[in-house]
Design an enzyme around this catalytic site. Structure first.
Site, mmCIF file in Angstrom:
data_model
loop_
_atom_site.group_PDB
_atom_site.id
_atom_site.type_symbol
_atom_site.label_atom_id
_atom_site.label_comp_id
_atom_site.label_asym_id
_atom_site.label_seq_id
_atom_site.Cartn_x
_atom_site.Cartn_y
_atom_site.Cartn_z
ATOM 1 N N GLU A 1 67.470 79.641 7.157
ATOM 2 C CA GLU A 1 67.735 78.516 6.263
ATOM 3 C C GLU A 1 66.559 78.363 5.296
ATOM 4 O O GLU A 1 65.564 77.723 5.632
ATOM 5 C CB GLU A 1 67.971 77.230 7.051
ATOM 6 C CG GLU A 1 67.002 76.977 8.203
ATOM 7 C CD GLU A 1 66.959 75.525 8.633
ATOM 8 O OE1 GLU A 1 67.926 74.793 8.383
ATOM 9 O OE2 GLU A 1 65.930 75.114 9.195
ATOM 10 N N GLU B 1 64.188 70.322 9.189
ATOM 11 C CA GLU B 1 63.935 68.878 9.181
ATOM 12 C C GLU B 1 63.103 68.466 10.388
ATOM 13 O O GLU B 1 62.276 67.558 10.282
ATOM 14 C CB GLU B 1 65.275 68.129 9.148
ATOM 15 C CG GLU B 1 65.984 68.305 7.812
ATOM 16 C CD GLU B 1 67.475 68.066 7.854
ATOM 17 O OE1 GLU B 1 68.123 68.241 6.814
ATOM 18 O OE2 GLU B 1 68.006 67.711 8.940
ATOM 19 N N ASN C 1 76.575 71.483 11.339
ATOM 20 C CA ASN C 1 75.490 70.576 11.745
ATOM 21 C C ASN C 1 75.688 69.239 11.049
ATOM 22 O O ASN C 1 75.433 69.105 9.858
ATOM 23 C CB ASN C 1 74.132 71.193 11.370
ATOM 24 C CG ASN C 1 72.979 70.257 11.671
ATOM 25 O OD1 ASN C 1 73.096 69.313 12.444
ATOM 26 N ND2 ASN C 1 71.838 70.517 11.047
ATOM 27 N N TRP C 2 76.133 68.251 11.801
ATOM 28 C CA TRP C 2 76.443 66.940 11.222
ATOM 29 C C TRP C 2 75.201 66.107 10.915
ATOM 30 O O TRP C 2 75.294 65.064 10.262
ATOM 31 C CB TRP C 2 77.349 66.153 12.162
ATOM 32 C CG TRP C 2 78.699 66.753 12.369
ATOM 33 C CD1 TRP C 2 79.222 67.875 11.781
ATOM 34 C CD2 TRP C 2 79.716 66.261 13.252
ATOM 35 N NE1 TRP C 2 80.494 68.101 12.234
ATOM 36 C CE2 TRP C 2 80.828 67.131 13.139
ATOM 37 C CE3 TRP C 2 79.802 65.174 14.120
ATOM 38 C CZ2 TRP C 2 82.004 66.941 13.870
ATOM 39 C CZ3 TRP C 2 80.967 64.993 14.857
ATOM 40 C CH2 TRP C 2 82.053 65.863 14.718
ATOM 41 N N LYS C 3 74.060 66.528 11.434
ATOM 42 C CA LYS C 3 72.806 65.782 11.261
ATOM 43 C C LYS C 3 73.010 64.327 11.728
ATOM 44 O O LYS C 3 73.749 64.102 12.690
ATOM 45 C CB LYS C 3 72.314 65.896 9.815
ATOM 46 C CG LYS C 3 72.208 67.359 9.364
ATOM 47 C CD LYS C 3 71.513 67.543 8.045
ATOM 48 C CE LYS C 3 71.459 69.020 7.699
ATOM 49 N NZ LYS C 3 70.667 69.270 6.480
ATOM 50 N N HIS D 1 65.005 73.371 13.473
ATOM 51 C CA HIS D 1 65.558 73.094 12.144
ATOM 52 C C HIS D 1 64.431 72.636 11.215
ATOM 53 O O HIS D 1 63.469 71.998 11.637
ATOM 54 C CB HIS D 1 66.640 72.018 12.241
ATOM 55 C CG HIS D 1 67.459 71.876 11.001
ATOM 56 N ND1 HIS D 1 67.014 71.151 9.905
ATOM 57 C CD2 HIS D 1 68.682 72.365 10.660
ATOM 58 C CE1 HIS D 1 67.941 71.203 8.958
ATOM 59 N NE2 HIS D 1 68.947 71.928 9.380
ATOM 60 N N SER E 1 73.098 75.129 1.404
ATOM 61 C CA SER E 1 74.083 74.916 0.327
ATOM 62 C C SER E 1 75.281 75.856 0.456
ATOM 63 O O SER E 1 75.781 76.394 -0.529
ATOM 64 C CB SER E 1 73.416 75.058 -1.049
ATOM 65 O OG SER E 1 72.409 74.077 -1.224
ATOM 66 N N GLY F 1 70.428 71.470 0.815
ATOM 67 C CA GLY F 1 70.760 70.237 0.107
ATOM 68 C C GLY F 1 70.502 70.268 -1.378
ATOM 69 O O GLY F 1 70.679 69.269 -2.068
ATOM 70 N N GLY G 1 75.635 72.371 6.626
ATOM 71 C CA GLY G 1 75.190 70.990 6.712
ATOM 72 C C GLY G 1 76.204 70.031 6.135
ATOM 73 O O GLY G 1 77.244 69.745 6.726
#
Length: 262
Positions: A174, A106, A12-14, A104, A220, A180, A241
């Site tokens: 997740e 976010e 997932n490149w975000k 997700h 992570s 992160g 991520g």
């Protein structure tokens, strides 16, 4: 006999990499895995670039016959209409997108996406032939108040309401507190929740669906810990991520079978 599920390593490149950088990244990842002797038979690799990159990445994958699946990071619950800024599943399917991330953390946090909206998006994805990667997970506060699996299990149950048992889905656990942070859940912690999520699939859909559905861990993930997660019986891959933006590191994650025995 237990059904063997092909591990899925999803990057997932975000909101990173423009379309030129995306093409270079996919090319380099392909060359790196090829040079390392990765055949791609035992592990499925998927990349999830930003919307503006999808056409360029799709063209490259098709032209060079690169064995990567293509995913999108979100989709609209609507097919078309006055929904400025949203992207329909119908549009994604025309670009040979196979997967789409839904729910997700976010999106839930920054865009106030509810469990009910996540469920609507899951149905929209399935309607257009896309495989939803349904993300669920708990915050540190949730973990303290309700325990490890209560919140993600509830999120998944709502997301799967009304979904046919024959549907092709992926579930990604997740833990929000791990994303992160550099502090991943332990394999035992992740296994406990992933097993509970498989139980939700069995209850909400059926036992066959639970047996074939891949449940991923995300939070992570790196080359140094991926193999320990994949040893667990109910963890079938990873939603990666930041590490997916570093080609050598992501390639090492994909090659978990080679660099650490599983």
């Amino acid at each position: 006999m237990a059904l063997k599920r092909t591990p899925l390593i999803a990057g997932n490149w975000k909101m990173n990499l423009d379309h030129l950088q995306a093409v270079a990244t996919v090319q380099k990842l392909h060359w790196t895995l090829k040079d390392a002797g990765h055949e791609g038979d035992s592990v499925e690799v998927a990349v999830f670039p930003p919307f503006t990159d999808i056409r360029s990445v799709q063209t490259l994958i098709d032209a060079d016959k690169i064995p990567f699946a293509l995913g999108a990071q979100d989709l609209s619950a609507h097919d078309s209409g006055a929904y400025t800024g949203e992207v329909s599943g119908a549009f994604l399917s025309k670009l040979n997108v196979g997967y789409v991330i839904i729910g997700h953390s976010e999106r839930r946090e920054y865009h106030a996406e509810t469990d009910e909206l996540v469920g609507a998006k899951v149905k929209a994805a399935l309607k257009h032939g896309l495989v939803p990667v349904i993300c669920v997970g708990e915050t540190a506060e949730d973990l303290e108040r309700f325990g490890a699996s209560a919140v993600p299990a509830g999120q998944l149950e709502t997301a799967l309401a009304g979904v046919p048992a024959s549907a092709d889905i992926v579930v990604a656990y997740e833990p929000v507190w791990a994303i992160g942070s550099g502090q991943a859940a332990t394999p035992a912690q992740a296994q406990e929740v992933c097993a509970a999520l498989r139980g939700v699939i069995a209850k909400t859909l059926d036992e066959d669906a639970a047996a074939r559905t891949r449940v991923l861990y995300g939070g992570s993930v790196k080359s140094g810990n991926i193999a320990s997660f994949l040893r667990e019986p109910d963890i079938d891959g990873a939603l990666v991520g930041g590490a997916s933006l570093v080609v050598d590191e992501f390639a090492a994650i994909v090659r978990f079978e080679k660099h650490v025995g599983v």
